[in-house]
Design an enzyme around this catalytic site. Structure first.
Site, PDB file in Angstrom:
ATOM      1  N   ASP A   1       0.819  -1.207   0.000  1.00 26.75           N
ATOM      2  CA  ASP A   1       0.000   0.000   0.000  1.00 26.75           C
ATOM      3  C   ASP A   1       0.855   1.260   0.000  1.00 26.75           C
ATOM      4  O   ASP A   1       1.987   1.263   0.479  1.00 26.75           O
ATOM      5  CB  ASP A   1      -0.930   0.001   1.220  1.00 26.75           C
TER       6      ASP A   1
ATOM      7  N   TRP B   1      -3.867   3.427  -5.677  1.00 30.09           N
ATOM      8  CA  TRP B   1      -5.165   4.062  -5.934  1.00 30.09           C
ATOM      9  C   TRP B   1      -5.279   4.782  -7.271  1.00 30.09           C
ATOM     10  O   TRP B   1      -6.070   5.714  -7.415  1.00 30.09           O
ATOM     11  CB  TRP B   1      -5.516   5.046  -4.804  1.00 30.09           C
ATOM     12  N   GLY B   2      -4.503   4.363  -8.246  1.00 32.23           N
ATOM     13  CA  GLY B   2      -4.617   4.962  -9.565  1.00 32.23           C
ATOM     14  C   GLY B   2      -3.842   6.241  -9.758  1.00 32.23           C
ATOM     15  O   GLY B   2      -3.945   6.874 -10.818  1.00 32.23           O
TER      16      GLY B   2
ATOM     17  N   ASP C   1     -10.682   3.559  -2.880  1.00 28.76           N
ATOM     18  CA  ASP C   1     -11.299   2.356  -2.326  1.00 28.76           C
ATOM     19  C   ASP C   1     -12.760   2.203  -2.736  1.00 28.76           C
ATOM     20  O   ASP C   1     -13.503   3.187  -2.857  1.00 28.76           O
ATOM     21  CB  ASP C   1     -11.229   2.382  -0.797  1.00 28.76           C
TER      22      ASP C   1
END
Length: 302
Positions: A20, A64-65, A85
């Protein structure tokens, strides 16, 4: 630090690391951009696997892009998150589906757009909404990570998650690409709309052409398309129809197909297989008349 962590993951027998982007150190500490942050761990995982003579842990890049990972992340990992998310609501499903429709082309055997975990069985998703969610994620080749508590799952939830025909498309060993939109439907093509994303999708599989029809409306709707709107369909042929949710063979179709009364927020998933030449004398001479030429060289559409 990276190498030590990678060795621990390998020793513990993990087969996937979701890495992450949260809690990034100060720039003066890490001195890396987005690509550099994930390159460090990618190299560590590769080196540990090589030294141990074992397959590399699957590397799931979760940022997250940001910075368009569908353009670069396949060089580092096996999947990459493409959005913020997900949450267990229809609005979240359509938002993520809308966003991913514009880079669905990036999924193939070398890596996959990760549309985040499945929310089937969570929140207030209806049965039809959950089916649509699962179908889109599976046929777009997103990793299918179950996000509900299985011990308390309903039969409807388990029925959706265990649809072997849908899963078979996601796990196709011959074709790795995603379905993509061929018509947006409610909106003009290439329209960005998080509440009403593209409705008509198709793609290749080892056993035929896959179609997904998504009713984004709040009422039942008939959904019609011409077969050759999909680039994977041959003109002048008829096709057998397999419904991947009813698990039935539904005869053959020539040129056009209509799914009647698709439920609100519901989905139709089909597998079409070439069944030979269309019947002789089928009129008009071209299913799509644009630039269809007569024997004398004139166009039938003028």
């Amino acid at each position: 630090m990276m190498l030590r962590d990678a060795k621990l993951f390998q020793e513990w027998g993990f087969d996937l690391l979701k890495y992450d982007n949260c809690a990034v150190p100060f720039d003066s500490v890490i001195k890396e951009g987005m690509v550099g942050k994930f390159t460090r761990m990618a190299k560590a995982l590769a080196n540990v696997a090589k030294d141990a003579g074992k397959p590399q842990i699957l590397f799931s890049i979760c940022q997250w892009g940001r910075e368009e990972p569908w353009l670069w992340a396949r060089r580092l990992g096996h999947s990459w998150r493409t959005t913020d998310d997900i949450n267990p609501s229809w609005g979240s499903v359509t938002d993520l589906l809308n966003r991913n429709s514009f880079y669905a082309w990036a999924s193939d055997f070398y890596g996959h757009n990760d549309m985040d975990m499945l929310e089937v069985g969570n929140g207030q998703l209806t049965y039809d909404e959950a089916k649509s969610h699962f179908t889109a994620w599976a046929l777009m080749k997103s990793p299918l990570v179950i996000g509900t508590h299985l011990q308390g799952a309903s039969q409807e939830t388990l029925e959706i998650l265990k649809n072997r025909e849908i899963i078979a498309i996601n796990q196709d060993p011959i074709v790795g690409t995603s379905i993509t939109p061929f018509r947006w439907g409610v909106n003009p093509d290439w329209t960005w709309n998080w509440t009403h994303p593209a409705q008509y999708w198709s793609g290749k599989s080892q056993n035929g052409t896959v179609f997904m029809l998504l009713n984004t409306l709040d009422k039942p709707a008939d959904m019609t398309f011409t077969l050759t709107e999909s680039p994977w369909i041959r003109a002048g042929r008829q096709y057998s129809i397999r419904d991947l949710w009813t698990h039935t063979d539904n005869g053959t179709t020539v040129r056009n197909f209509t799914a009647h009364a698709v439920p609100p927020h519901g989905v139709v998933a089909l597998l079409l297989k070439d069944a030979g030449d269309e019947p002789e004398g089928t009129e008009p001479p071209c299913a799509r008349p644009e630039w269809c030429m007569k024997e004398d060289g004139t166009r039938i559409d003028q």
